[in-house]
Design an enzyme around this catalytic site. Structure first.
Site, PDB file in Angstrom:
ATOM      1  N   HIS A  86      -6.061   2.892   0.125  1.00 43.95           N
ATOM      2  CA  HIS A  86      -6.868   2.044  -0.536  1.00 43.95           C
ATOM      3  C   HIS A  86      -8.339   2.725  -0.618  1.00 43.95           C
ATOM      4  CE1 HIS A  86      -8.735   0.102   3.097  1.00 43.95           C
ATOM      5  NE2 HIS A  86      -9.790   0.222   2.394  1.00 43.95           N
ATOM      6  N   ASP A 116      -0.738   1.880   4.249  1.00 39.02           N
ATOM      7  CA  ASP A 116      -2.210   2.221   3.608  1.00 39.02           C
ATOM      8  C   ASP A 116      -2.561   3.394   4.464  1.00 39.02           C
ATOM      9  OD1 ASP A 116      -4.472   1.396   2.543  1.00 39.02           O
ATOM     10  OD2 ASP A 116      -5.447   0.432   4.055  1.00 39.02           O
ATOM     11  N   SER A 189     -13.347   2.016   6.342  1.00 36.83           N
ATOM     12  CA  SER A 189     -11.901   1.901   6.194  1.00 36.83           C
ATOM     13  C   SER A 189     -11.297   3.564   6.029  1.00 36.83           C
ATOM     14  CB  SER A 189     -11.597   1.546   4.713  1.00 36.83           C
ATOM     15  OG  SER A 189     -11.688   0.254   4.599  1.00 36.83           O
TER      16      SER A 189
END
Length: 439
Positions: A86, A116, A189
């Site tokens: 993402h 992911d 992230s």
């Protein structure tokens, strides 16, 4: 208290900041910027000229840039960088910045939405590399540390403990997440999660928040799962994984009672894909207890086990069917890009019938359609308008009359399973039969 200074000093050079740029067309920014009779005519005309500029009017088309930031880490000294899917999805430009100030352009090698995980490549050699550990031995309460770039603040270190393992999140069935209380915020992230030995045990991916910021619950992708994905992305740019062709759901105490189980365990088969590998092996209502010799403690445990099974392998599945344990065999195949669910449709062939288990129902080509929930026991069971009822107490339902015939024979006080199709997905609901509610 553990000391993290040496761990941070040793590993920070291999943790990177990732920035991306994505071009957004004016039409995407204001897709409804066309004139309307109700709006101001002058404003509409200005918007029209702004968002419809082209060569004929002497202007040139233009784009706006959208920037985002994330984290990552060096996987191999020859320039492979790991981050989240993402973080880099749909990016037109990706840049990687190191602790020494170097900023290098990166190419996307491959990306896997289901886990992911994404893999990048920069033109560099002799890069510092992190040591990969294993997530399997992690224990709840164990100290872990994250390094990343929250809100763009490069190489920030935060620490906490493992709060839980094997967490399943909505729409993330392939990842048994590591839950921690490490402070993770936007920008973290894709960064690494370390154990106290300085080994990467996870990739920070998501947070649970009602405010948009950290609230004490964060989730990391186990490195044991991620490494297989990384190696596939590195070798072929995409990920292949096995599938069974079923949708499963969790079993609570009420559903366990309806399936005559002594305790909630396993994964309940709520839907079998018509052309999937399990079409001849598994039935609706089967409870999968083990897969290929690995125990399936709950529904969340099954997808990672299946996903890591070799494509083409013949496996033995232990199931509970109609209260009896048995084994079946099947050959797993490769997961298609978009497995199709069975959608519900409503084409009534008769007027709704009231008073059946607290519902108004009608016959349709797809099955028995719930037109309205008017009372118990349907309301407590969680049945909703638009559900299509497919089974009641293990018996197939094809018509309202058939459902009524099954319902009238049910014992008062008994909890039965109702299989419904809702918005293309099937699920079992526990329904406790009450007096005067069967007809």
């Amino acid at each position: 208290m553990p000391q993290f200074a040496a761990l941070v000093k040793q590993n920070s050079p291999a943790v990177v900041n990732i920035s991306t740029k994505q071009s957004i067309s004016p039409a995407e920014m204001l897709p409804n910027a066309s004139p309307s009779p109700e709006s101001d005519e002058l404003f509409d005309e200005l918007m029209k000229r702004l968002f419809e500029r082209d060569g004929s009017s002497g202007g040139k088309p233009f784009d706006f840039d959208s920037n985002s930031r994330g984290s990552g880490f060096v996987y191999s000294s020859d320039g492979y960088i790991v981050t989240n899917h993402h973080v880099v999805i749909d990016a037109d430009e990706i840049k990687v910045r190191f602790t020494d100030g170097r900023e290098l352009p990166a190419q996307l090698v491959g990306s896997d939405e289901r886990t992911d995980v994404a893999l990048l490549k920069v033109a560099a050699t002799d890069l510092p590399v992190l040591r990969m550990g294993t997530s399997a031995p992690l224990e709840v309460g164990e100290w872990v540390l994250a390094i990343g770039s929250p809100f763009g603040f490069d190489h920030s270190a935060t620490a906490g403990i493992v709060s839980a393992k094997g967490r399943s999140l909505p729409d993330e069935n392939y990842v048994p997440f590591i839950q921690t209380d490490v402070a993770i915020n936007p920008g973290n992230s894709g960064g690494p999660l370390f154990n106290l030995d300085g080994e990467v045990v996870g990739i920070n991916s998501q947070i649970y928040s009602r405010s948009g910021g950290f609230m004490g619950v964060s989730f990391a992708i186990p490195i044991d799962l991620a490494q297989d994905v990384i190696e596939q992305l590195k070798s072929k740019g995409a990920v292949s994984r096995a599938w069974v062709g079923v949708y499963v759901q969790a079993i609570d105490a009420n559903l366990a009672q309806s399936f005559k189980m002594s305790k909630p365990e396993g994964a309940l088969v709520a839907q079998v894909m018509k052309d999937g590998p399990a079409a001849r092996a598994l039935n609706l209502g089967d409870v999968i207890l083990s897969f290929d010799g690995k125990p399936v403690t709950n529904a969340a445990a099954l997808p990672p086990i299946v996903g890591n099974t070799a494509i083409g392998k013949k496996v033995v599945i232990e199931i509970l069917r109609e209260g009896k344990r048995k084994t079946v065999t099947m050959t797993v195949t490769e997961l298609p890009n978009s497995p199709k669910a069975v959608a519900s449709t409503h084409s009534p062939v008769a007027a709704p019938v009231a008073g059946t288990l607290g519902m108004k129902l009608s016959d349709t080509e797809a099955g028995v359609w719930v037109d309205e929930v008017i009372g118990e026991p349907a309301r407590s069971a969680g049945i909703a308008i638009g559900d299509t009822i497919r089974q009641l107490d293990g018996q197939t339902v094809t018509s309202v009359a058939g459902l009524q015939a099954i319902a009238i024979e049910l014992d008062v006080g008994k909890t039965v399973a109702v299989l419904v199709n809702r918005e293309g997905s099937a699920r079992f609901l526990p329904m406790k039969i009450e007096a005067n509610a069967r007809e």
